[in-house]
Design a protein around this motif. Structure first.
Motif, PDB file in Angstrom:
ATOM      1  N   SER A 132       0.839  -1.197   0.000  1.00  0.00           N
ATOM      2  CA  SER A 132       0.000   0.000   0.000  1.00  0.00           C
ATOM      3  C   SER A 132       0.870   1.242   0.000  1.00  0.00           C
ATOM      4  O   SER A 132       2.057   1.218   0.378  1.00  0.00           O
ATOM      5  CB  SER A 132      -0.933   0.005   1.216  1.00  0.00           C
ATOM      6  OG  SER A 132      -0.179  -0.038   2.411  1.00  0.00           O
ATOM      7  N   ILE A 172      -4.101   0.186  -1.769  1.00  0.00           N
ATOM      8  CA  ILE A 172      -3.343  -0.863  -2.438  1.00  0.00           C
ATOM      9  C   ILE A 172      -2.710  -0.326  -3.718  1.00  0.00           C
ATOM     10  O   ILE A 172      -3.387   0.264  -4.559  1.00  0.00           O
ATOM     11  CB  ILE A 172      -4.251  -2.061  -2.756  1.00  0.00           C
ATOM     12  CG1 ILE A 172      -4.794  -2.664  -1.462  1.00  0.00           C
ATOM     13  CG2 ILE A 172      -3.497  -3.111  -3.558  1.00  0.00           C
ATOM     14  CD1 ILE A 172      -5.809  -3.765  -1.680  1.00  0.00           C
ATOM     15  N   ALA A 222      -9.317  -6.016   2.386  1.00  0.00           N
ATOM     16  CA  ALA A 222      -9.330  -4.624   1.951  1.00  0.00           C
ATOM     17  C   ALA A 222     -10.757  -4.129   1.901  1.00  0.00           C
ATOM     18  O   ALA A 222     -11.703  -4.910   1.772  1.00  0.00           O
ATOM     19  CB  ALA A 222      -8.675  -4.484   0.575  1.00  0.00           C
ATOM     20  N   TYR A 265      -9.087   0.488  -3.081  1.00  0.00           N
ATOM     21  CA  TYR A 265      -9.222  -0.302  -1.864  1.00  0.00           C
ATOM     22  C   TYR A 265      -8.065  -0.028  -0.915  1.00  0.00           C
ATOM     23  O   TYR A 265      -6.919   0.144  -1.339  1.00  0.00           O
ATOM     24  CB  TYR A 265      -9.260  -1.801  -2.203  1.00  0.00           C
ATOM     25  CG  TYR A 265     -10.590  -2.262  -2.727  1.00  0.00           C
ATOM     26  CD1 TYR A 265     -11.506  -2.867  -1.882  1.00  0.00           C
ATOM     27  CD2 TYR A 265     -10.932  -2.106  -4.064  1.00  0.00           C
ATOM     28  CE1 TYR A 265     -12.732  -3.309  -2.350  1.00  0.00           C
ATOM     29  CE2 TYR A 265     -12.161  -2.548  -4.548  1.00  0.00           C
ATOM     30  CZ  TYR A 265     -13.053  -3.144  -3.682  1.00  0.00           C
ATOM     31  OH  TYR A 265     -14.263  -3.568  -4.160  1.00  0.00           O
ATOM     32  N   LYS A 266      -8.380  -0.018   0.386  1.00  0.00           N
ATOM     33  CA  LYS A 266      -7.368   0.158   1.420  1.00  0.00           C
ATOM     34  C   LYS A 266      -7.189  -1.149   2.182  1.00  0.00           C
ATOM     35  O   LYS A 266      -8.154  -1.853   2.481  1.00  0.00           O
ATOM     36  CB  LYS A 266      -7.787   1.267   2.391  1.00  0.00           C
ATOM     37  CG  LYS A 266      -7.808   2.659   1.764  1.00  0.00           C
ATOM     38  CD  LYS A 266      -8.106   3.719   2.811  1.00  0.00           C
ATOM     39  CE  LYS A 266      -8.066   5.112   2.189  1.00  0.00           C
ATOM     40  NZ  LYS A 266      -8.331   6.162   3.216  1.00  0.00           N
ATOM     41  N   LEU A 267      -5.930  -1.450   2.486  1.00  0.00           N
ATOM     42  CA  LEU A 267      -5.633  -2.681   3.226  1.00  0.00           C
ATOM     43  C   LEU A 267      -6.167  -2.622   4.645  1.00  0.00           C
ATOM     44  O   LEU A 267      -6.191  -1.571   5.275  1.00  0.00           O
ATOM     45  CB  LEU A 267      -4.125  -2.901   3.265  1.00  0.00           C
ATOM     46  CG  LEU A 267      -3.470  -3.503   2.010  1.00  0.00           C
ATOM     47  CD1 LEU A 267      -1.954  -3.558   2.193  1.00  0.00           C
ATOM     48  CD2 LEU A 267      -4.024  -4.893   1.720  1.00  0.00           C
TER      49      LEU A 267
END
Length: 458
Positions: A235, A241, A292, A329-331
Motif C-alpha cells: 500500500s 493498495i 481490503a 481499496y485500502k488494506l
C-alpha cells in the motif's frame, strides 16, 4: 467502423466482466457410447475398458458464457455509416436499457486433467484422478449502465451487486461404480479432496448515487478478500493498495475442502436407460490472508453524452478519474476464514438404442447448474456407433442462454482413445475487422483428450 462514446461502455464492461465458471466436459459427451470420462457426468457410468490418461492432455476443457451480447451495447448510427453505443443520444434510454438484464454476467473457466487411472472389471469400475480447476463468476448490474446513460435525469441509482468470485484449486478424486448381477441397475460415487490454491472475493455491496439538481453524489462501499499465502499486497502512504509481491518461501495451501458426486443408472427395458446424478456437492474452507475495503464519496455534474455535446468525452474522462479514486481499496489488518460452496450440478438423462438399428441411439438430457448466475439446459440427441471403435453424436436443445447445439466424437484405435466435443449457443455472428463476435448472449464449451486403453472390452 464509427463508434461514438464507446470508451465508457468498454471501461464499464471490463470492470464488470474481467475475470477468469467451471466446466468438466461438454455435456454432449453424455450421449457417446465409448467415452472414457463419462463418469464425470454420472459416477454410475462405466467406460468400456481400463484406461490411463496421458499427463496433462487426458482431458482438457474450456468454457465461456455471458447473458449479454454486443447487440445490447452497440446500435446503428443515424447516418448509417457505422455503430454507436447505447449511451449515444440517438439511442432512446428505454431501448438501450430494455436489452440489458438486471444482473449482467460473463464467465470463463478451465479444467485440466493432470492424471487419471480407471480400472474396469466385470460389473465394477474404480478410478482415481487429479485435476486443476478454475472457477469464477462476475456480475455488473443494469443500474451502472442506467447511471451512465441518464446521469442527472434520474433521482437515484443503486450501483451495488457488482461482484467477482474466483477460485483455483486442485481436486484429487476417488470413484467407484458397480452394477447388479442382471446389469439393470448401476450406482456410483466419487469422493473428492480439494486443495485450495487461491481465492478472490470482491463486491460493491453498498454503492449508491443520488441526484441533487444538476449534481450527482456517489457513495461507494466495497470489500475484497484474497486467499493466497505467497502473495503480499502493498500500500501507499494513504493505505491504498498499489501493488503485490510474490514470496516463494510462503507457498502453502490457501484452503481445504471436500466434495462428493452421486449417481444412479437404471435399465428397466432392454436398450433403455434412465440416469440421474448430483455433481460437486461440497465446499472449500478458505483462509483469506489479505483484506481490503473501499469507502468514499464523489460529486460531479450530470453527464451529457449526446453527439451535440462537444465536451462529452472530456466530461466522461473526468467522471471516470473521480470514480477510479473513489474505488481504491485500502488494506485492513487481520485474517478471515470462510467456506464457499462449490457450484454444483444436477444431471438427468434418458438413452435408448433403437431396436431396429442397435448402432443408432436417441437420448434426452437435462442439467441444472447452481452458480452465481444459475442456469439450466435440456437437449435431444442422435448418436451413431457403427463400430466398437467409433461413436459420434449431435444434439440440439434450449436453456438459459437460448437454443443450444452440440456434438462429440470418440475414436479408439489400437490402445489409444481420442475424443473431442463442443457445446454452444451464440445466435447471429457479426464481423469486426474480420474477427467474429457473438451478437447476442452466448455460451461455448469445448473439451479434447487422449487416453491409453488396455485390457478387454466390457
Amino acid at each position: 467502423m464509427k463508434t461514438n462514446n464507446i470508451k465508457p461502455i468498454l471501461i464499464a464492461a471490463l470492470i464488470g466482466f474481467g475475470n477468469v465458471t467451471i466446466s468438466a466436459q461438454t455435456q454432449s459427451a453424455f450421449f457417446l457410447d465409448n467415452y472414457n470420462y463419462n463418469y464425470q457426468i454420472n459416477p454410475s457410468f462405466m467406460p468400456q475398458r481400463t484406461f490411463h490418461s496421458l499427463p496433462g492432455i487426458g482431458n482438457l476443457s474450456m468454457d465461456i458464457n455471458s447473458n449479454i451480447g454486443l447487440s445490447s451495447l452497440l446500435y446503428p448510427s443515424t447516418d448509417g455509416q457505422g455503430l454507436v453505443t447505447g449511451l449515444n443520444g440517438s439511442v432512446p434510454s428505454s431501448t438501450f436499457l430494455s436489452k440489458l438484464n438486471d444482473i449482467n454476467m460473463i464467465g470463463t473457466g478451465i479444467n485440466a486433467n493432470i492424471w487419471t487411472t480407471g480400472i474396469r472389471k466385470e460389473g465394477k469400475f474404480f478410478n482415481i484422478e487429479l485435476n486443476l480447476k478454475t472457477d469464477a463468476s462476475t456480475t455488473l448490474p443494469k443500474e451502472v449502465f442506467a447511471f451512465l446513460k441518464n446521469g442527472s435525469q434520474t433521482d437515484a441509482y443503486d450501483l451495488s451487486n457488482t461482484s467477482l468470485l474466483a477460485n483455483s484449486y486442485l481436486e484429487l478424486a476417488f470413484g467407484y461404480a458397480r452394477s447388479n448381477q442382471s446389469n439393470t441397475l448401476s450406482y456410483g460415487f466419487r469422493v473428492k479432496g480439494l486443495l485450495g490454491l487461491a481465492s478472490l472475493k470482491a463486491n460493491l455491496n453498498g454503492t449508491q448515487a443520488s441526484v441533487n439538481g444538476n449534481e450527482v453524489n456517489a457513495q461507494l462501499s466495497g470489500k475484497a478478500m484474497l486467499a493466497c499465502p505467497f502473495v503480499s499486497l502493498s500500500s501507499d502512504e494513504n493505505g491504498q493498495i498499489d501493488g503485490a509481491t510474490l514470496d516463494s518461501k510462503r507457498i502453502a495451501p490457501a484452503g481445504y475442502g471436500g466434495a462428493i458426486d452421486l449417481g444412479i443408472n437404471w435399465q428397466p427395458l432392454e436398450g433403455l436407460s434412465l440416469s440421474v446424478a448430483v455433481i460437486d456437492l461440497g465446499a472449500i474452507a478458505w483462509k483469506y490472508n489479505s483484506l481490503a475495503n473501499a469507502n468514499g464519496t464523489a460529486s460531479f455534474k450530470g453527464l451529457d453524452l449526446s453527439e451535440e455535446n462537444s465536451n462529452a468525452e472530456e466530461e466522461m474522462n473526468q467522471a471516470l478519474e473521480q470514480f477510479k479514486d473513489l474505488a481504491k481499496y485500502k488494506l485492513q489488518e487481520g485474517q478471515v476464514s470462510a467456506a464457499n460452496m462449490l457450484p454444483f450440478s444436477v444431471n438427468a438423462g434418458v438413452r435408448y438404442h433403437l431396436p431396429f438399428a442397435h448402432w443408432m441411439k436417441v437420448g434426452l438430457y437435462g442439467r441444472y447448474h447452481n452458480t452465481l448466475a444459475p442456469n439450466w439446459e435440456s437437449r435431444a440427441a442422435l448418436t451413431i456407433t457403427p463400430t466398437k471403435w467409433f461413436s459420434i453424436t449431435a444434439n440440439y436443445g434450449y436453456g438459459t442462454y437460448g437454443p443450444i447445439f452440440g456434438g462429440a466424437m470418440s475414436i479408439s484405435l489400437l490402445c489409444f482413445n481420442l475424443f473431442m466435443g463442443i457445446d454452444g449457443y451464440s445466435g447471429p455472428i457479426g464481423l469486426y475487422n474480420n474477427i467474429p463476435y457473438p451478437v447476442n448472449n452466448f455460451r461455448y464449451r469445448a473439451n479434447v483428450g487422449l487416453t491409453i486403453q488396455i485390457g478387454r472390452r466390457y
